[in-house]
Design a protein around this motif. Structure first.
Motif, PDB file in Angstrom:
ATOM      1  N   LEU A 125      46.766 126.330  11.911  1.00 17.23           N
ATOM      2  CA  LEU A 125      47.940 125.573  11.481  1.00 17.23           C
ATOM      3  C   LEU A 125      49.106 125.753  12.455  1.00 17.23           C
ATOM      4  CD1 LEU A 125      47.970 126.079   7.618  1.00 17.23           C
ATOM      5  CD2 LEU A 125      47.522 123.981   8.879  1.00 17.23           C
ATOM      6  N   SER A 126      49.284 126.950  12.974  1.00 20.74           N
ATOM      7  CA  SER A 126      50.378 127.164  13.926  1.00 20.74           C
ATOM      8  C   SER A 126      50.113 126.411  15.229  1.00 20.74           C
ATOM      9  CB  SER A 126      50.574 128.658  14.191  1.00 20.74           C
ATOM     10  OG  SER A 126      49.468 129.205  14.861  1.00 20.74           O
TER      11      SER A 126
ATOM     12  N   ARG B  97      51.547 121.711  18.650  1.00 24.92           N
ATOM     13  CA  ARG B  97      51.192 120.476  19.360  1.00 24.92           C
ATOM     14  C   ARG B  97      51.986 119.282  18.836  1.00 24.92           C
ATOM     15  NH1 ARG B  97      45.210 119.911  21.593  1.00 24.92           N
ATOM     16  NH2 ARG B  97      45.152 121.924  22.632  1.00 24.92           N
ATOM     17  N   VAL B  98      52.241 119.259  17.548  1.00 28.16           N
ATOM     18  CA  VAL B  98      52.996 118.158  16.953  1.00 28.16           C
ATOM     19  C   VAL B  98      54.438 118.206  17.445  1.00 28.16           C
ATOM     20  CG1 VAL B  98      53.950 117.292  14.787  1.00 28.16           C
ATOM     21  CG2 VAL B  98      51.539 117.931  14.921  1.00 28.16           C
ATOM     22  N   GLN B  99      54.992 119.390  17.600  1.00 32.38           N
ATOM     23  CA  GLN B  99      56.368 119.529  18.042  1.00 32.38           C
ATOM     24  C   GLN B  99      56.534 119.205  19.522  1.00 32.38           C
ATOM     25  OE1 GLN B  99      57.547 123.458  16.967  1.00 32.38           O
ATOM     26  NE2 GLN B  99      57.689 122.987  14.774  1.00 32.38           N
TER      27      GLN B  99
END
Length: 62
Positions: A53-54, A59-61
């Motif tokens: 999850l981290s 990657r999304v950020q």
């Protein structure tokens, strides 16, 4: 033909359950050993899930 498949699958499942619950020479079964290791495995899986999850959130950020 379907009945024969169900009979074969049922026999395989019954053999597997019998094998996993059969007592070994030390008086314990494979199922007993798995149940003893279950809390450690659950903790490891939680750790891997948090790491995944981290990484996804990083990657999304970016």
């Amino acid at each position: 033909m379907n009945l024969l498949k169900f009979i074969a699958i049922g026999a395989a499942v019954a053999y597997g359950v019998n094998y996993v619950t059969k007592k070994q020479s030390n008086g314990r079964s494979i199922f007993d050993d798995m149940m003893d290791k279950a809390p450690d495995l659950a903790d490891n899986l939680k750790k891997y899930g948090e790491d995944a999850l981290s990484k996804v959130s990083q990657r999304v950020q970016s």
